[in-house]
Design an enzyme around this catalytic site. Sequence first.
Site, PDB file in Angstrom:
ATOM      1  CD  GLU A  89      -1.524   2.726   1.823  1.00 52.54           C
ATOM      2  OE1 GLU A  89      -2.045   3.349   0.545  1.00 52.54           O
ATOM      3  OE2 GLU A  89      -0.827   2.552   2.789  1.00 52.54           O
ATOM      4  CE  LYS A  91      -1.249   8.499   5.295  1.00 53.58           C
ATOM      5  NZ  LYS A  91      -2.338   8.899   5.869  1.00 53.58           N
ATOM      6  CB  CYS A 190      -6.929   6.074  -3.765  1.00 54.32           C
ATOM      7  SG  CYS A 190      -6.677   5.562  -2.311  1.00 54.32           S
ATOM      8  CG  ASP A 197      -4.456   6.709  -8.509  1.00 57.17           C
ATOM      9  OD1 ASP A 197      -4.116   7.871  -7.992  1.00 57.17           O
ATOM     10  OD2 ASP A 197      -5.473   5.487  -8.194  1.00 57.17           O
ATOM     11  CG  HIS A 229      -1.840   2.381  -9.174  1.00 58.50           C
ATOM     12  ND1 HIS A 229      -2.225   3.108  -7.884  1.00 58.50           N
ATOM     13  CD2 HIS A 229      -1.461   4.100  -9.470  1.00 58.50           C
ATOM     14  CE1 HIS A 229      -1.695   4.204  -7.279  1.00 58.50           C
ATOM     15  NE2 HIS A 229      -1.261   5.184  -8.931  1.00 58.50           N
ATOM     16  CD  GLU A 230      -0.117  -1.312  -7.082  1.00 61.39           C
ATOM     17  OE1 GLU A 230       0.189  -1.267  -6.359  1.00 61.39           O
ATOM     18  OE2 GLU A 230      -1.180  -0.898  -7.043  1.00 61.39           O
ATOM     19  NE  ARG A 258      -2.095  10.466  -5.105  1.00 57.16           N
ATOM     20  CZ  ARG A 258      -2.946  10.280  -5.194  1.00 57.16           C
ATOM     21  NH1 ARG A 258      -3.783   8.766  -4.551  1.00 57.16           N
ATOM     22  NH2 ARG A 258      -3.792  10.433  -6.354  1.00 57.16           N
ATOM     23  N   GLY A 259       3.700  11.476  -3.201  1.00 53.26           N
ATOM     24  CA  GLY A 259       3.983  10.923  -2.366  1.00 53.26           C
ATOM     25  C   GLY A 259       5.273  10.880  -2.449  1.00 53.26           C
TER      26      GLY A 259
END
Length: 282
Positions: A89, A91, A190, A197, A229-230, A258-259
Amino acid sequence: MSSYANHQALAGLTLGKSTDYRDTYDASLLQGVPRSLNRDPLGLKADNLPFHGADIWTLYELSWLNAKGLPQVAVGHVELDYTSVNLIESKSFKLYLNSFNQTSFNNWDEVLKTLERDLSTCAQGKVSVALYRLDELEGQPIGHFNGTCIDDQDITIDNYEFTTDYLENATCGEKVVEETLVSHLLKSNCLITHQPDWGSIQIQYRGRQIDREKLLRYLVSFRHHNEFHEQCVERIFNDLLRFCQPEKLSVYARYTRRGGLDINPWRSNSDFVPSTTRLVRQ
């Protein structure tokens, strides 16, 4: 909404929740999501998957302290094998990487081995990691997906809800073709936060020719779809294999960052080799 969006396996994720940032090493920050959550509804079984592949991550915000306390920075390249029990994951991955910031390591190899160990433990699968000094990547050209872009079509679209209906009877003629199609219009959301995304996708296949308008409509229908995404890439691969029945198929998506992380999953049933050069939006 995906059928498993409220699954108990997702309840403990930090994603979508207020969290504290830690800057000392903590492997427990990593969280995995079972790949079976989206594979089971698609009829994909771990012992008989129709593809191979990997999730390729680029780590742009990676820093730690050397043995003398001097900060170090690197760009990381991570490949997580498709056979892993869990995906990582994102985040939690970011929070985990932040925990390196004020942690001392003896050398770069110790950092690399720590990443490989922790990620493979979380994913319950094979992970490879490479670390690059900035001067190794400076001047690297922006890449592009080889293939024919299908985006510039004069068509009207007024439905943005995910459906496989567009792939019904989406092949033309009996002649076998081999081609690579590209779209930069992939947008999904997400699974947990529903934040957008953005990605580019490359579809390489051998088989009866796929109608490009129908394919584009299908890809655009992900615009309100909520999955990681996956999971989107595996869904696209599975849908194309099911409805278009190509002899060979490869699906590769590169998503925007992102991030400090970008995720680039690919799945294939052929000898596909993905380019790892970042695209213009990455």
